[in-house]
Each structure stands twice: as C-alpha cells, then as structure tokens.
Design a protein around this motif. Sequence first.
Motif, PDB file in Angstrom:
ATOM      1  N   ALA A   1      54.584  54.169  45.386  1.00  0.00           N
ATOM      2  CA  ALA A   1      54.447  55.117  44.284  1.00  0.00           C
ATOM      3  C   ALA A   1      55.622  55.044  43.330  1.00  0.00           C
ATOM      4  N   ASP A   2      56.818  54.694  43.835  1.00  0.00           N
ATOM      5  CA  ASP A   2      57.984  54.701  42.964  1.00  0.00           C
ATOM      6  C   ASP A   2      58.067  53.469  42.086  1.00  0.00           C
ATOM      7  N   VAL A   3      57.125  52.529  42.236  1.00  0.00           N
ATOM      8  CA  VAL A   3      57.114  51.387  41.332  1.00  0.00           C
ATOM      9  C   VAL A   3      56.901  51.878  39.904  1.00  0.00           C
ATOM     10  N   GLY A   4      55.987  52.852  39.737  1.00  0.00           N
ATOM     11  CA  GLY A   4      55.880  53.561  38.485  1.00  0.00           C
ATOM     12  C   GLY A   4      55.137  52.875  37.363  1.00  0.00           C
ATOM     13  N   TYR A   5      54.386  51.820  37.646  1.00  0.00           N
ATOM     14  CA  TYR A   5      53.686  51.121  36.570  1.00  0.00           C
ATOM     15  C   TYR A   5      52.191  51.324  36.704  1.00  0.00           C
ATOM     16  N   GLU A   6      51.776  52.586  36.443  1.00  0.00           N
ATOM     17  CA  GLU A   6      50.377  52.963  36.612  1.00  0.00           C
ATOM     18  C   GLU A   6      49.441  52.190  35.695  1.00  0.00           C
ATOM     19  N   ARG A   7      49.968  51.662  34.575  1.00  0.00           N
ATOM     20  CA  ARG A   7      49.101  50.976  33.630  1.00  0.00           C
ATOM     21  C   ARG A   7      48.516  49.688  34.210  1.00  0.00           C
ATOM     22  N   THR A   8      49.099  49.170  35.303  1.00  0.00           N
ATOM     23  CA  THR A   8      48.508  47.986  35.925  1.00  0.00           C
ATOM     24  C   THR A   8      47.110  48.298  36.455  1.00  0.00           C
ATOM     25  N   ILE A   9      46.825  49.579  36.669  1.00  0.00           N
ATOM     26  CA  ILE A   9      45.477  49.979  37.064  1.00  0.00           C
ATOM     27  C   ILE A   9      44.477  49.534  36.007  1.00  0.00           C
ATOM     28  N   ASP A  10      44.863  49.596  34.734  1.00  0.00           N
ATOM     29  CA  ASP A  10      43.957  49.201  33.656  1.00  0.00           C
ATOM     30  C   ASP A  10      43.510  47.750  33.821  1.00  0.00           C
ATOM     31  N   SER A  11      44.432  46.899  34.248  1.00  0.00           N
ATOM     32  CA  SER A  11      44.096  45.491  34.447  1.00  0.00           C
ATOM     33  C   SER A  11      43.090  45.313  35.576  1.00  0.00           C
ATOM     34  N   HIS A  12      43.291  46.059  36.675  1.00  0.00           N
ATOM     35  CA  HIS A  12      42.350  45.978  37.795  1.00  0.00           C
ATOM     36  C   HIS A  12      40.987  46.549  37.414  1.00  0.00           C
ATOM     37  N   ILE A  13      40.971  47.621  36.639  1.00  0.00           N
ATOM     38  CA  ILE A  13      39.703  48.206  36.183  1.00  0.00           C
ATOM     39  C   ILE A  13      38.963  47.208  35.295  1.00  0.00           C
ATOM     40  N   LYS A  14      39.682  46.534  34.414  1.00  0.00           N
ATOM     41  CA  LYS A  14      39.069  45.533  33.546  1.00  0.00           C
ATOM     42  C   LYS A  14      38.414  44.432  34.367  1.00  0.00           C
ATOM     43  N   SER A  15      39.114  43.963  35.399  1.00  0.00           N
ATOM     44  CA  SER A  15      38.563  42.918  36.261  1.00  0.00           C
ATOM     45  C   SER A  15      37.340  43.414  37.022  1.00  0.00           C
ATOM     46  N   LEU A  16      37.416  44.653  37.533  1.00  0.00           N
ATOM     47  CA  LEU A  16      36.282  45.233  38.248  1.00  0.00           C
ATOM     48  C   LEU A  16      35.055  45.348  37.347  1.00  0.00           C
ATOM     49  N   ARG A  17      35.259  45.826  36.138  1.00  0.00           N
ATOM     50  CA  ARG A  17      34.141  45.968  35.211  1.00  0.00           C
ATOM     51  C   ARG A  17      33.494  44.625  34.910  1.00  0.00           C
ATOM     52  N   ALA A  18      34.306  43.596  34.773  1.00  0.00           N
ATOM     53  CA  ALA A  18      33.764  42.267  34.494  1.00  0.00           C
ATOM     54  C   ALA A  18      32.872  41.796  35.639  1.00  0.00           C
ATOM     55  N   LYS A  19      33.283  42.061  36.888  1.00  0.00           N
ATOM     56  CA  LYS A  19      32.493  41.639  38.036  1.00  0.00           C
ATOM     57  C   LYS A  19      31.209  42.466  38.159  1.00  0.00           C
ATOM     58  N   LEU A  20      31.282  43.743  37.822  1.00  0.00           N
ATOM     59  CA  LEU A  20      30.082  44.578  37.853  1.00  0.00           C
ATOM     60  C   LEU A  20      29.097  44.157  36.764  1.00  0.00           C
ATOM     61  N   ARG A  21      29.609  43.768  35.597  1.00  0.00           N
ATOM     62  CA  ARG A  21      28.738  43.367  34.501  1.00  0.00           C
ATOM     63  C   ARG A  21      28.046  42.037  34.771  1.00  0.00           C
ATOM     64  N   GLN A  22      28.642  41.216  35.635  1.00  0.00           N
ATOM     65  CA  GLN A  22      27.976  39.976  36.015  1.00  0.00           C
ATOM     66  C   GLN A  22      26.678  40.263  36.763  1.00  0.00           C
ATOM     67  N   VAL A  23      26.601  41.431  37.394  1.00  0.00           N
ATOM     68  CA  VAL A  23      25.397  41.826  38.131  1.00  0.00           C
ATOM     69  C   VAL A  23      24.466  42.647  37.241  1.00  0.00           C
ATOM     70  N   ALA A  24      25.019  43.630  36.541  1.00  0.00           N
ATOM     71  CA  ALA A  24      24.218  44.499  35.667  1.00  0.00           C
ATOM     72  C   ALA A  24      24.967  44.670  34.355  1.00  0.00           C
ATOM     73  N   GLY A  25      24.618  43.870  33.388  1.00  0.00           N
ATOM     74  CA  GLY A  25      25.388  43.784  32.158  1.00  0.00           C
ATOM     75  C   GLY A  25      25.453  45.055  31.342  1.00  0.00           C
ATOM     76  N   ALA A  26      24.417  45.883  31.381  1.00  0.00           N
ATOM     77  CA  ALA A  26      24.369  47.070  30.525  1.00  0.00           C
ATOM     78  C   ALA A  26      24.945  48.318  31.191  1.00  0.00           C
ATOM     79  N   ALA A  27      25.210  48.246  32.466  1.00  0.00           N
ATOM     80  CA  ALA A  27      25.668  49.434  33.199  1.00  0.00           C
ATOM     81  C   ALA A  27      27.163  49.675  32.983  1.00  0.00           C
ATOM     82  N   GLU A  28      27.559  50.941  33.096  1.00  0.00           N
ATOM     83  CA  GLU A  28      28.975  51.327  32.980  1.00  0.00           C
ATOM     84  C   GLU A  28      29.318  52.343  34.068  1.00  0.00           C
ATOM     85  N   PRO A  29      29.322  51.911  35.340  1.00  0.00           N
ATOM     86  CA  PRO A  29      29.570  52.869  36.425  1.00  0.00           C
ATOM     87  C   PRO A  29      30.984  53.426  36.455  1.00  0.00           C
ATOM     88  N   ILE A  30      31.965  52.679  35.915  1.00  0.00           N
ATOM     89  CA  ILE A  30      33.342  53.161  35.885  1.00  0.00           C
ATOM     90  C   ILE A  30      33.608  53.733  34.499  1.00  0.00           C
TER      91      ILE A  30
END
Length: 229
Positions: A185-214
């Motif tokens: 927790a003390d690393v303190g760089y919460e914005r790296t979550i945005d990068s992981h979310i971007k990657s997750l969304r890309a993988k979800l869109r490969q299955v269902a392109g129009a969906a936005e579950p996150i």
Amino acid sequence: MPHILIVEDEAAIADTLIYALQADGHSTEWVTLGSAAVDRQRAQPADLIILDIGLPDITGFDTCRQLRRFTEVPVMFLTARNDEIDRVVGLEIGADDYVVKPFSPREVTARVRAILKRMAPRADSAVEPIKTAPLHLDTLRMQITYHGQPLALTRHEFRLLQCLIEQPQRVFSREQLLDALGVAADVGYERTIDSHIKSLRAKLRQVAGAAEPIQTHRGLGYSYCPEQA
C-alpha cells in the motif's frame, strides 16, 4: 521453506540479503544476470524474486517482462533510483513491491514476508464458483470465463477482476484495488490500476466488443456492472 532468488550484481548487497533472508527462515539462491534469472526460474521456480533494476546484461524491467511471459512469481525490485517513472513502470509490468537503495535488511525481509503472506491461498478460496453472468469466477482453478470463454489473465488482472466481480456495483477506489492486487500500500502509485483496467477491458472486448462491464466513476474509481456485460 520459501525459496528466494536474488538477482543482484553487487556481491556486498547480495551477501547482506542472503544473510538476512536465511536468518528469517528462507532458502536463497544468487545470480548476477537477468538472463540467468530467467533460465533459473524456468528450471527451478523460486517462490519470490528480488530483482535489481541495474543489471550488467539486461535491465531488471526487461528481466521482469521476460519472466511474465511464463510465470507470475512475485517480484520485488531493488534500485538506486527513486524516480516516480521507475516505480510506475515497475508496477505496470507486474512488480509486487519496490525497495530503494540503501535499504534496511530488516525492511526487506518484512516486505518479503508480507508478499508471501498475500500470495498464500486464502482461507475462503474453497468457496463455490461465483456466477455473475456472463462472468464466471472459479477461485479454485484461478480461472475467469466470459461468455463461456476462458480469459488469459495475468495474476494482477485476475485479482483485480476477482475483486470487482465479488462485489458487483460497488465502486472501488484505485487505492483499494491496488491493495487487492497484493501490492504494498505504501508504494502509492494507484494510477497503475488504470493500466491494468485498460488491459482487462481490451481482453473483455475481444470476447464481447460492445459490452462495458467495468465502469469508470470519475474521481472515485471503478465498479463491475453485470447489466453492461
């Protein structure tokens, strides 16, 4: 006995780490090159890798990228620099912690224990799979399927999506999601979550392109919305 692989080209630093970790009940192995660390992890997987960024052959970042092609072993970076960009890059490519030289051996061993504890199977991991159609979470098999298709997720991506799935509609802050990844927790760089979310969304869109579950909640964080999946 957890086995720790130390990747460090300075003998004095390596000796300090070996002594501290063995005194704390860990077995250790030491290599000086990033390429040797990759080969060693393939041949005899360690439970955690302490990885210096400034190595003679390839950087610790490149070493970590190569490791992530075949293993999700926890990685703790060591560096003589304290630049923000270094920390952000390290976390984005899958590091679990980040220690700046000079460091206290006691601090390193405490961080190692904390990482290994976070990586240990949770007591509630034997629960029934969670089905929040069209996402299906199976914690026993460390697998998430989406519209019936298994997702190829990194360890961080799996834990992030698991956190969201387990509490649909709840808005998680970046700090809360970083904690769910098992990153200190003390690393303190919460914005790296945005990068992981971007990657997750890309993988979800490969299955269902129009969906936005996150769903993004500006200024607040992210949530999982089954209705949008």
